[in-house]
Scaffold this motif. Structure first.
Motif, PDB file in Angstrom:
ATOM      1  N   LEU A   1       0.223  -6.389   2.158  1.00 33.66           N
ATOM      2  CA  LEU A   1      -0.416  -6.017   3.536  1.00 33.66           C
ATOM      3  C   LEU A   1      -1.592  -4.811   3.420  1.00 33.66           C
ATOM      4  CD1 LEU A   1       2.640  -5.984   5.925  1.00 33.66           C
ATOM      5  CD2 LEU A   1       0.745  -7.968   5.661  1.00 33.66           C
ATOM      6  N   LEU A   2      -1.289  -4.049   2.227  1.00 32.50           N
ATOM      7  CA  LEU A   2      -2.533  -2.874   2.087  1.00 32.50           C
ATOM      8  C   LEU A   2      -3.775  -3.726   1.339  1.00 32.50           C
ATOM      9  CD1 LEU A   2      -0.279   0.019   0.571  1.00 32.50           C
ATOM     10  CD2 LEU A   2      -1.254  -0.279   2.942  1.00 32.50           C
ATOM     11  N   GLY A   3      -3.529  -5.066   1.062  1.00 34.52           N
ATOM     12  CA  GLY A   3      -4.726  -5.686   0.456  1.00 34.52           C
ATOM     13  C   GLY A   3      -4.784  -5.934  -0.896  1.00 34.52           C
ATOM     14  N   ILE A   4      -3.419  -5.672  -1.737  1.00 33.54           N
ATOM     15  CA  ILE A   4      -3.427  -5.985  -2.861  1.00 33.54           C
ATOM     16  C   ILE A   4      -2.578  -7.047  -3.028  1.00 33.54           C
ATOM     17  CG2 ILE A   4      -2.347  -4.991  -5.131  1.00 33.54           C
ATOM     18  CD1 ILE A   4      -2.518  -2.254  -3.802  1.00 33.54           C
ATOM     19  N   ASN A   5      -3.561  -8.262  -3.539  1.00 36.64           N
ATOM     20  CA  ASN A   5      -2.752  -9.568  -3.862  1.00 36.64           C
ATOM     21  C   ASN A   5      -2.749  -9.963  -5.223  1.00 36.64           C
ATOM     22  OD1 ASN A   5      -1.997 -10.212  -0.929  1.00 36.64           O
ATOM     23  ND2 ASN A   5      -4.364 -10.249  -0.900  1.00 36.64           N
ATOM     24  N   ASP A   6      -3.746  -9.434  -6.203  1.00 38.09           N
ATOM     25  CA  ASP A   6      -3.598  -9.468  -7.597  1.00 38.09           C
ATOM     26  C   ASP A   6      -4.432  -8.336  -8.074  1.00 38.09           C
ATOM     27  OD1 ASP A   6      -3.925 -10.447 -10.214  1.00 38.09           O
ATOM     28  OD2 ASP A   6      -4.777 -12.330  -9.712  1.00 38.09           O
ATOM     29  N   TYR A   7      -3.458  -7.427  -8.671  1.00 37.79           N
ATOM     30  CA  TYR A   7      -4.015  -6.277  -9.076  1.00 37.79           C
ATOM     31  C   TYR A   7      -5.207  -6.483 -10.320  1.00 37.79           C
ATOM     32  CZ  TYR A   7      -4.347  -1.603 -11.374  1.00 37.79           C
ATOM     33  OH  TYR A   7      -4.871  -0.621 -12.172  1.00 37.79           O
ATOM     34  N   ALA A   8      -5.075  -7.308 -11.267  1.00 39.61           N
ATOM     35  CA  ALA A   8      -5.819  -7.228 -12.473  1.00 39.61           C
ATOM     36  C   ALA A   8      -7.166  -7.766 -11.996  1.00 39.61           C
ATOM     37  CB  ALA A   8      -5.216  -7.939 -13.468  1.00 39.61           C
ATOM     38  N   SER A   9      -7.091  -8.946 -11.121  1.00 45.09           N
ATOM     39  CA  SER A   9      -8.493  -9.580 -10.686  1.00 45.09           C
ATOM     40  C   SER A   9      -9.143  -8.728  -9.827  1.00 45.09           C
ATOM     41  CB  SER A   9      -8.105 -10.845 -10.253  1.00 45.09           C
ATOM     42  OG  SER A   9      -7.459 -10.904  -9.199  1.00 45.09           O
TER      43      SER A   9
END
Length: 345
Positions: A211-219
């Motif tokens: 919900l903080l906007g982190i869906n795929d940390y690496a990319s």
């Protein structure tokens, strides 16, 4: 004179002398032996006739049903149709001798009354058990099969008891295996529930991070750093500030995201393995199977197996003949000894 007389009157156990003695004393030997045979034959009719019924079976292998039917790799190394080995036959005999099977047979057929044992007498249960063990026996054959032999005055009851014991073998073994499988199932279900609750909590935490906007940390990290560098190069302070805020959030919660993602993947694999184990244990705990291959079922016998009256008469005649023979020899030697003593004096 006395020595020569003694040597001629004493009896020695040479075959020729024994045969000669039997010929000389044939009348008492025949009469006593014949009388004993008649008495033994008459007494044998007082013994109740008994009939024997037999079940012949082979033990099955001791593999659990789930390992045969629920092979996840598609290649089962267990054979449900394989005959058991020597160890399986020994285990089968041990179960057949169990108190569980004995007590259920005793109760079903009311063997206390059937064997004419007064339950109020002293050691009634001990007498009943000895009678049971005398009439019902189990043995392993040289072919690794197991025989259930039941002897009873009623040929139909003998066959029914033998077949019921064969059936109770499965129920007794299934009970023992299902009790163990149920205990393991209870422990595994508890462990599965705890792991599943942990996964739910971690998924909730991961949802909060997303919900903080982190869906795929690496990319996301790669793209945002690239865009931030471009904004700085173009002196786009507004875009750079927005990207910097996003990068701060990403750097603050990115490690949590990666850790939760890796742990969840590991725990999901564990849950998948536990689900397979639960399926196997539920099958083992609830699905009874047969543990034997029946070769011959018991049928009511047409001819009695006990007593063998001819053997009783033969044994009585042989024993009486020998006792009478040695008694007459002893008497004759005793008289000969007295005569020689009198002559020598």
């Amino acid at each position: 004179m006395s020595n020569s007389q003694n040597s001629t009157t004493e009896f020695s156990f040479h075959s020729a002398q024994i045969i000669g003695f039997v010929i000389r004393r044939w009348k008492p030997l025949v009469l006593v032996t014949l009388g004993a045979g008649i008495l033994a034959g008459s007494a044998s009719f007082l013994i109740r006739d008994k009939y024997t019924s037999t079940v012949v079976l082979f033990p099955a292998t001791t593999h659990s049903l789930s390992k045969v039917l629920l092979d996840v790799q598609g290649v089962s190394r267990e054979d449900l149709l394989a005959f058991g080995a020597e160890e399986d036959a020994d285990q089968m005999i041990q179960i057949l001798n169990s108190d569980e099977i004995r007590e259920r047979i005793i109760q079903k057929y009311n063997l206390m009354e059937h064997y004419r044992i007064n339950p109020s007498t002293r050691f009634a249960q001990t007498k009943l058990r000895k009678k049971f063990e005398k009439n019902i026996s189990f043995r392993r054959t040289e072919y690794l099969s197991v025989e259930i032999n039941v002897m009873d005055e009623d040929p139909v009851m003998a066959a029914n008891i033998a077949n019921d014991i064969s059936a109770l073998l499965d129920s007794a073994k299934n009970r023992m295996q299902q009790e163990r499988a149920s205990e393991a199932l209870r422990i595994l279900e508890q462990e599965y529930q705890e792991l599943e609750n942990m996964v739910y909590q971690m998924e909730d935490s991961l949802t909060a991070v997303r919900l903080l906007g982190i869906n795929d940390y690496a990319s996301q990290s790669e793209v945002m750093n690239e865009q931030y560098a471009i904004a700085l190069a173009r002196n786009n302070s507004l875009a750079a500030a927005a990207l910097r805020d996003r990068l701060n959030i990403l750097s603050q919660y990115g490690g949590v995201y990666v850790s939760l993602t890796e742990q969840l993947e590991h725990y999901h694999d564990q849950l998948a393995m536990l689900r397979i184990k639960l399926k196997e244990l539920r099958m083992d705990a609830s699905k009874p199977i047969t543990h034997k291959f029946i070769v011959n079922r018991a049928v009511p016998a047409e001819k009695k197996s006990y007593p063998r009256r001819s053997l009783i008469v033969l044994a009585a005649c042989a024993g009486t003949f020998l006792i009478t023979l040695f008694t007459l020899i002893g008497v004759e030697n005793y008289h000969a000894y007295n005569q020689s003593s009198q002559l020598s004096s």
